[in-house]
Write an enzyme that holds these catalytic residues in place. Structure first.
Site, mmCIF file in Angstrom:
data_model
loop_
_atom_site.group_PDB
_atom_site.id
_atom_site.type_symbol
_atom_site.label_atom_id
_atom_site.label_comp_id
_atom_site.label_asym_id
_atom_site.label_seq_id
_atom_site.Cartn_x
_atom_site.Cartn_y
_atom_site.Cartn_z
ATOM 1 N N HIS A 207 0.804 -1.228 0.000
ATOM 2 C CA HIS A 207 0.000 0.000 0.000
ATOM 3 C C HIS A 207 0.835 1.276 0.000
ATOM 4 O O HIS A 207 0.290 2.369 -0.075
ATOM 5 C CB HIS A 207 -0.934 0.027 1.210
ATOM 6 C CG HIS A 207 -0.211 0.321 2.491
ATOM 7 N ND1 HIS A 207 0.523 -0.617 3.147
ATOM 8 C CD2 HIS A 207 -0.090 1.468 3.198
ATOM 9 C CE1 HIS A 207 1.072 -0.080 4.225
ATOM 10 N NE2 HIS A 207 0.716 1.186 4.276
HETATM 11 C C1 UD1 Z 1 -1.942 5.543 5.967
HETATM 12 C C2 UD1 Z 1 -0.611 5.990 6.566
HETATM 13 C C3 UD1 Z 1 0.409 4.886 6.385
HETATM 14 C C4 UD1 Z 1 -0.081 3.574 6.921
HETATM 15 C C5 UD1 Z 1 -1.407 3.243 6.265
HETATM 16 C C6 UD1 Z 1 -1.963 1.949 6.773
HETATM 17 C C7 UD1 Z 1 -0.108 8.392 6.433
HETATM 18 C C8 UD1 Z 1 0.738 9.408 5.767
HETATM 19 N N1 UD1 Z 1 -0.091 7.177 5.896
HETATM 20 O O1 UD1 Z 1 -1.729 5.394 4.561
HETATM 21 O O2 UD1 Z 1 1.588 5.247 7.085
HETATM 22 O O3 UD1 Z 1 0.858 2.571 6.663
HETATM 23 O O4 UD1 Z 1 -2.320 4.319 6.547
HETATM 24 O O5 UD1 Z 1 -3.147 1.614 6.187
HETATM 25 O O6 UD1 Z 1 -0.735 8.706 7.426
HETATM 26 N N2 UD1 Z 1 -9.157 5.115 1.951
HETATM 27 C C9 UD1 Z 1 -10.388 4.522 1.925
HETATM 28 N N3 UD1 Z 1 -10.965 4.186 3.105
HETATM 29 C C10 UD1 Z 1 -10.363 4.404 4.301
HETATM 30 C C11 UD1 Z 1 -9.111 5.020 4.311
HETATM 31 C C12 UD1 Z 1 -8.503 5.372 3.139
HETATM 32 O O7 UD1 Z 1 -10.964 4.305 0.867
HETATM 33 O O8 UD1 Z 1 -10.939 4.049 5.347
HETATM 34 C C13 UD1 Z 1 -8.498 5.462 0.681
HETATM 35 C C14 UD1 Z 1 -8.793 6.842 0.222
HETATM 36 O O9 UD1 Z 1 -8.948 6.817 -1.146
HETATM 37 C C15 UD1 Z 1 -7.523 7.598 0.574
HETATM 38 C C16 UD1 Z 1 -6.462 6.537 0.447
HETATM 39 O O10 UD1 Z 1 -7.110 5.322 0.816
HETATM 40 O O11 UD1 Z 1 -7.302 8.688 -0.242
HETATM 41 C C17 UD1 Z 1 -5.270 6.755 1.305
HETATM 42 O O12 UD1 Z 1 -5.632 6.914 2.684
HETATM 43 P P1 UD1 Z 1 -4.673 7.742 3.667
HETATM 44 O O13 UD1 Z 1 -5.170 7.665 5.056
HETATM 45 O O14 UD1 Z 1 -4.417 9.096 3.115
HETATM 46 O O15 UD1 Z 1 -3.288 6.976 3.552
HETATM 47 P P2 UD1 Z 1 -2.960 5.415 3.539
HETATM 48 O O16 UD1 Z 1 -2.423 5.061 2.227
HETATM 49 O O17 UD1 Z 1 -4.077 4.620 4.100
#
Ligand code: UD1
Length: 365
Positions: A207
């Protein structure tokens, strides 16, 4: 009575915060704990299911910040938390790990004069292209008490000028979660449902933006996984970020032994992880869990902030652009599992107890 706020925002926070919450509650300290969920992760499978697996109460406060670019997401946590702390000022804020919510929480507390405790302090990849590295450096610089999970972390903090009196080595609280829930995880029917029970299979998670945001890189990884799947079943629970990117790739992804699934609950994931012959990942926590379990792990990254998993655990870094994943996987499968207990200091399932004692001392209770 001291008001202690525990902050969780994203999936990897839960398994670090929940054991501490439980240890503090069990110790019956004169504390009023509250659990703040920022809502950085909000999907049922990225959030709700973990509260059930750990039998945790609903968060006391839910900030509902959701997804967005880093600046926006960080700012939203800060705005909501500042409002909350203005109304209900805690005596202490406990944050964990390195996600955006961690840094945002620490910044708000530090500016409002609320002492900050950072669980999993001092990890360094020395790679500032990783958003998490920035979050770690900032959080550590402004925390009042830095709780470390490996000895190298203590050294990094001292090197950065953090006074030794602020640093406490407590061990790895994520292993507490694993040790506590492993028996329950073994009851999961997921390995049977996926038809890998009793088989030599590979578990994959990917991821990190460095692996999944670039279509060429992701395409290469999917090709390597398809090759691997021709030899052993590959189970790949797909993170929402990765899912979105995969949808943009035109090539056929699943099939031929490559099983893509939704993100899994903690119990289902641990069931697969503990039964896998090999794990391929870019997660931080999974490098630690496999090292504890003795399962070979190939980490698809150029560096790791958890080098102890390479020197004393079962982890190996791999760049599939330079080295064949299939060949490395075959070698790892041949080596097999470590049969002896995890040799890493403080990775035995009692870190939360130690943290509860340190918090008690810090608050003068
Ligand atoms: C975040 C953390 C990362 C961690 C990861 C674990 C940061 C910078 N990154 O990354 O360190 O390893 O979590 O999972 O804080 N999304 C959904 N549903 C959700 C959450 C996210 O669909 O419940 C999608 C959205 O499109 C979003 C993308 O995932 O834009 C990324 O989510 P985000 O929280 O920004 O970062 P992660 O890649 O999850």
């Amino acid at each position: 009575m001291k008001k202690v706020a525990f902050l969780a925002g994203a999936r990897p926070n839960y398994m670090k915060i929940f054991p501490v919450w439980k240890a503090v509650s069990a110790a019956r300290l004169p504390m009023i704990p509250s659990l703040i969920h920022t809502g950085q992760h909000y999907d049922e499978l990225m959030s709700g299911v973990f509260f059930r697996d750990f039998q945790m109460p609903k968060p006391t406060h839910f900030l509902g910040v959701g997804s967005g670019p880093h600046g926006l997401q960080t700012a939203k946590v800060m705005i909501a938390l500042e409002e909350l702390f203005t109304q209900e000022r805690p005596d202490l804020l406990v944050v964990s790990g390195d996600v955006n919510s961690t840094m945002a929480g620490a910044l708000v507390a530090a500016k409002m004069g609320v002492p900050v405790v950072h669980i999993e302090a001092g990890l360094r990849s020395f790679d500032r292209t990783m958003p998490e590295e920035i979050n770690r450096i900032v959080t550590d610089a402004i925390s009042d008490l830095l709780l470390t999970s490996s000895r190298d972390a203590d050294e990094h903090l001292l090197h950065e000028g953090i006074p030794a009196a602020k640093i406490r080595f407590v061990g790895n609280v994520m292993i507490d979660s694993l040790v506590a829930l492993l028996p329950k995880a073994m009851e999961s029917s997921k390995p049977r449902e996926l038809a890998v029970e009793g088989r030599s299979f590979v578990l994959v998670t990917l991821h990190r933006p460095s692996n999944v945001d670039d279509p060429t890189r992701l395409q290469l990884l999917m090709k390597s996984l398809a090759e691997l799947a021709a030899q052993a079943p590959v189970v790949f629970p797909v993170h929402p970020r990765t899912r979105r990117m995969l949808e943009q790739l035109s090539s056929q992804q699943a099939g031929n032994g490559l099983k893509l699934t939704e993100p899994l609950s903690y119990l289902d994931f641990v069931a697969l992880e503990s039964q896998a012959a090999l794990v391929v990942t870019d997660s931080g926590g999974i490098q630690e869990e496999t090292s504890y379990l003795g399962i070979p792990c190939l980490t698809i990254r150029a560096n790791t902030e958890r080098p102890v998993t390479v020197t004393s655990g079962t982890n190996r870094l791999l760049d599939p652009a330079r080295e064949s994943l299939t060949a490395a996987a075959q070698a790892a499968l041949k080596t097999g599992r470590r049969k002896t207990p995890c040799p890493i200091e403080g990775w035995e399932g009692r870190a939360a107890e130690r943290i509860a004692k340190v918090l008690q001392q810090f608050l003068g209770l």
